[in-house]
Scaffold this motif. Structure first.
Motif, PDB file in Angstrom:
ATOM      1  N   PHE A   1      44.048  45.575  36.810  1.00 34.44           N
ATOM      2  CA  PHE A   1      43.815  44.197  36.375  1.00 34.44           C
ATOM      3  C   PHE A   1      44.504  43.294  37.395  1.00 34.44           C
ATOM      4  O   PHE A   1      45.711  43.434  37.622  1.00 34.44           O
ATOM      5  CB  PHE A   1      44.404  43.949  34.984  1.00 34.44           C
ATOM      6  N   ASP A   2      43.768  42.364  37.997  1.00 38.13           N
ATOM      7  CA  ASP A   2      44.340  41.619  39.120  1.00 38.13           C
ATOM      8  C   ASP A   2      43.395  40.475  39.509  1.00 38.13           C
ATOM      9  O   ASP A   2      42.180  40.600  39.350  1.00 38.13           O
ATOM     10  CB  ASP A   2      44.487  42.578  40.322  1.00 38.13           C
ATOM     11  N   ALA A   3      43.946  39.395  40.035  1.00 35.45           N
ATOM     12  CA  ALA A   3      43.106  38.358  40.640  1.00 35.45           C
ATOM     13  C   ALA A   3      42.673  38.743  42.049  1.00 35.45           C
ATOM     14  O   ALA A   3      41.647  38.286  42.544  1.00 35.45           O
ATOM     15  CB  ALA A   3      43.868  37.032  40.690  1.00 35.45           C
ATOM     16  N   HIS A   4      43.482  39.587  42.711  1.00 37.63           N
ATOM     17  CA  HIS A   4      43.289  39.901  44.132  1.00 37.63           C
ATOM     18  C   HIS A   4      42.894  41.362  44.296  1.00 37.63           C
ATOM     19  O   HIS A   4      43.406  42.220  43.576  1.00 37.63           O
ATOM     20  CB  HIS A   4      44.590  39.655  44.908  1.00 37.63           C
ATOM     21  N   SER A   5      42.044  41.637  45.262  1.00 39.99           N
ATOM     22  CA  SER A   5      41.622  43.031  45.404  1.00 39.99           C
ATOM     23  C   SER A   5      42.717  43.883  46.049  1.00 39.99           C
ATOM     24  O   SER A   5      42.754  45.088  45.847  1.00 39.99           O
ATOM     25  CB  SER A   5      40.322  43.123  46.199  1.00 39.99           C
ATOM     26  N   ASP A   6      43.635  43.275  46.818  1.00 38.70           N
ATOM     27  CA  ASP A   6      44.755  44.006  47.436  1.00 38.70           C
ATOM     28  C   ASP A   6      44.288  45.197  48.264  1.00 38.70           C
ATOM     29  O   ASP A   6      44.915  46.251  48.262  1.00 38.70           O
ATOM     30  CB  ASP A   6      45.769  44.477  46.375  1.00 38.70           C
ATOM     31  N   LEU A   7      43.184  45.010  48.997  1.00 36.21           N
ATOM     32  CA  LEU A   7      42.594  46.101  49.779  1.00 36.21           C
ATOM     33  C   LEU A   7      42.730  45.885  51.284  1.00 36.21           C
ATOM     34  O   LEU A   7      42.031  46.521  52.073  1.00 36.21           O
ATOM     35  CB  LEU A   7      41.100  46.242  49.417  1.00 36.21           C
TER      36      LEU A   7
ATOM     37  N   PHE B   1      48.766  46.591  36.213  1.00 40.16           N
ATOM     38  CA  PHE B   1      48.445  45.288  35.647  1.00 40.16           C
ATOM     39  C   PHE B   1      49.233  44.210  36.386  1.00 40.16           C
ATOM     40  O   PHE B   1      50.434  44.059  36.183  1.00 40.16           O
ATOM     41  CB  PHE B   1      48.766  45.257  34.146  1.00 40.16           C
ATOM     42  N   ASP B   2      48.547  43.503  37.285  1.00 40.76           N
ATOM     43  CA  ASP B   2      49.139  42.355  37.974  1.00 40.76           C
ATOM     44  C   ASP B   2      48.904  41.138  37.080  1.00 40.76           C
ATOM     45  O   ASP B   2      47.750  40.807  36.766  1.00 40.76           O
ATOM     46  CB  ASP B   2      48.448  42.179  39.338  1.00 40.76           C
ATOM     47  N   VAL B   3      49.982  40.461  36.689  1.00 40.50           N
ATOM     48  CA  VAL B   3      49.835  39.402  35.680  1.00 40.50           C
ATOM     49  C   VAL B   3      49.064  38.186  36.206  1.00 40.50           C
ATOM     50  O   VAL B   3      48.652  37.335  35.419  1.00 40.50           O
ATOM     51  CB  VAL B   3      51.191  38.960  35.080  1.00 40.50           C
ATOM     52  N   ASP B   4      48.819  38.114  37.534  1.00 41.11           N
ATOM     53  CA  ASP B   4      47.973  37.009  38.017  1.00 41.11           C
ATOM     54  C   ASP B   4      46.501  37.236  37.671  1.00 41.11           C
ATOM     55  O   ASP B   4      45.655  36.377  37.922  1.00 41.11           O
ATOM     56  CB  ASP B   4      48.196  36.701  39.500  1.00 41.11           C
ATOM     57  N   TYR B   5      46.184  38.398  37.081  1.00 41.85           N
ATOM     58  CA  TYR B   5      44.856  38.616  36.471  1.00 41.85           C
ATOM     59  C   TYR B   5      44.563  37.514  35.446  1.00 41.85           C
ATOM     60  O   TYR B   5      43.450  37.015  35.342  1.00 41.85           O
ATOM     61  CB  TYR B   5      44.819  39.993  35.792  1.00 41.85           C
TER      62      TYR B   5
END
Ligand SMILES: [Mn+2]
Length: 303
Positions: A136-142, A226-230
């Motif tokens: 769960f995240d706003a950013h794909s972090d890829l 779970f990244d809370v910026d989701y």
């Protein structure tokens, strides 16, 4: 009053902690090295645990007191400041592997910045064998690397997916670069985009069924990050890189409940809360999110 250090972490729920080896093990990880925009995630674990003291033990949705499953809060883990990043990440993997060793329960890392997910995922995989990952995240972090390091928070999912044959589902993504978009397309990575979240809200039964379908390609055991910026920044403003248009509370809980029911969640983390004294609602929301996850996990395990 002397300010608290980031690794002064009270036990979850303020309860007399269950002993080590309890079904659920919480590991506070006040670790921050590579955050790029807002800082302050090293105070995340302390803020979540302090707020948790005010979370009611009774869960009105589950009609139970999930803490009774046994929740142990371990001592906070933080590398020494002079430890170089690669060594710190390796140390965390070994530390988490020790917590996983020989236990069947749920291990929960509390960040801290998102870069902790890769070593926590590897430790879970060493214990549980083949596992997928739900993000769960706003950013794909890829990103292959970011600001000169492949171990950045912005590269953490790339590091996880460097491991062979890890299948994934990312939820709430609404911020990424062109190479990340290309990687998603080339590898056919599964994503529920931020602008698609509303499709998983109503009508409720259809939305739930649709979400369960999205889990089908994952193996039986999964790791949850779970990244809370989701979440929409309207409900969680206290994070380093807020993005508009995120998830809301109840639809997200329904997804989590389905995830814990359909899959065996062997490990998880909650990361990127950057608490601000004037925004206690964010801290409290994350504390409650953690308790809901423990409740869903316990309900799926104990029936
Ligand atoms: Mn993020």
């Amino acid at each position: 009053m002397k300010p608290l250090k980031p690794d002064d972490c009270p036990p979850f729920l303020g309860e007399p902690a269950a002993p080590a080896g309890a079904a659920v093990s919480i590991l506070p990880i006040p670790f921050e090295r590579t955050t790029s925009y807002g800082k302050g995630t090293e105070l995340g674990p302390q803020a979540i645990l302090a707020a948790s003291e005010y979370v009611e033990l009774w869960d009105e949705e589950l009609q139970s007191e999930p803490y009774r499953v046994g929740v142990h809060t371990a001592r906070a883990w933080r590398p020494r400041p002079q430890t170089p990043l690669p060594e710190a990440i390796a140390e965390l993997e070994e530390h988490a592997a020790e917590i996983y060793a020989g236990r069947q329960g749920l291990v929960i890392g509390l960040g801290g910045e998102h870069s902790i997910t890769a070593p926590l995922f590897r430790a879970a995989r060493r214990a549980a064998g083949s596992i997928g990952i739900v993000q769960f995240d706003a950013h794909s972090d890829l990103r292959e690397s970011y600001e000169g390091t492949p171990l950045s928070h912005a590269s953490v999912m790339k590091r996880v997916l460097d491991e062979e044959s890890v299948s994934s589902l990312a939820i709430g993504i609404r911020s990424l670069s062109e190479p990340e978009a290309r990687l998603i397309a080339d590898r056919d990575l599964q994503v529920i985009w931020g602008h698609e979240l509303a499709e998983y809200e109503v009508p409720q039964d259809e939305a739930d069924a649709k979400f369960v379908e999205r889990l089908a390609h994952l193996p039986e055991s999964v790791y949850l990050t779970f990244d809370v910026d989701y979440f929409d920044p309207a409900i969680v403003p206290s994070t380093g890189t807020p993005e508009p248009g995120g998830g809301s509370w109840y639809p997200t809980l329904r997804m989590l409940r389905a995830l814990f029911r359909e899959k065996r969640v062997v490990g998880m983390d909650i990361v990127e809360l950057a608490p601000r004294p004037e925004q206690p609602a964010s801290d409290f929301l994350v504390a409650k999110l953690l308790y809901k996850c423990i409740g869903y996990w316990a309900a799926s395990r104990l029936g």
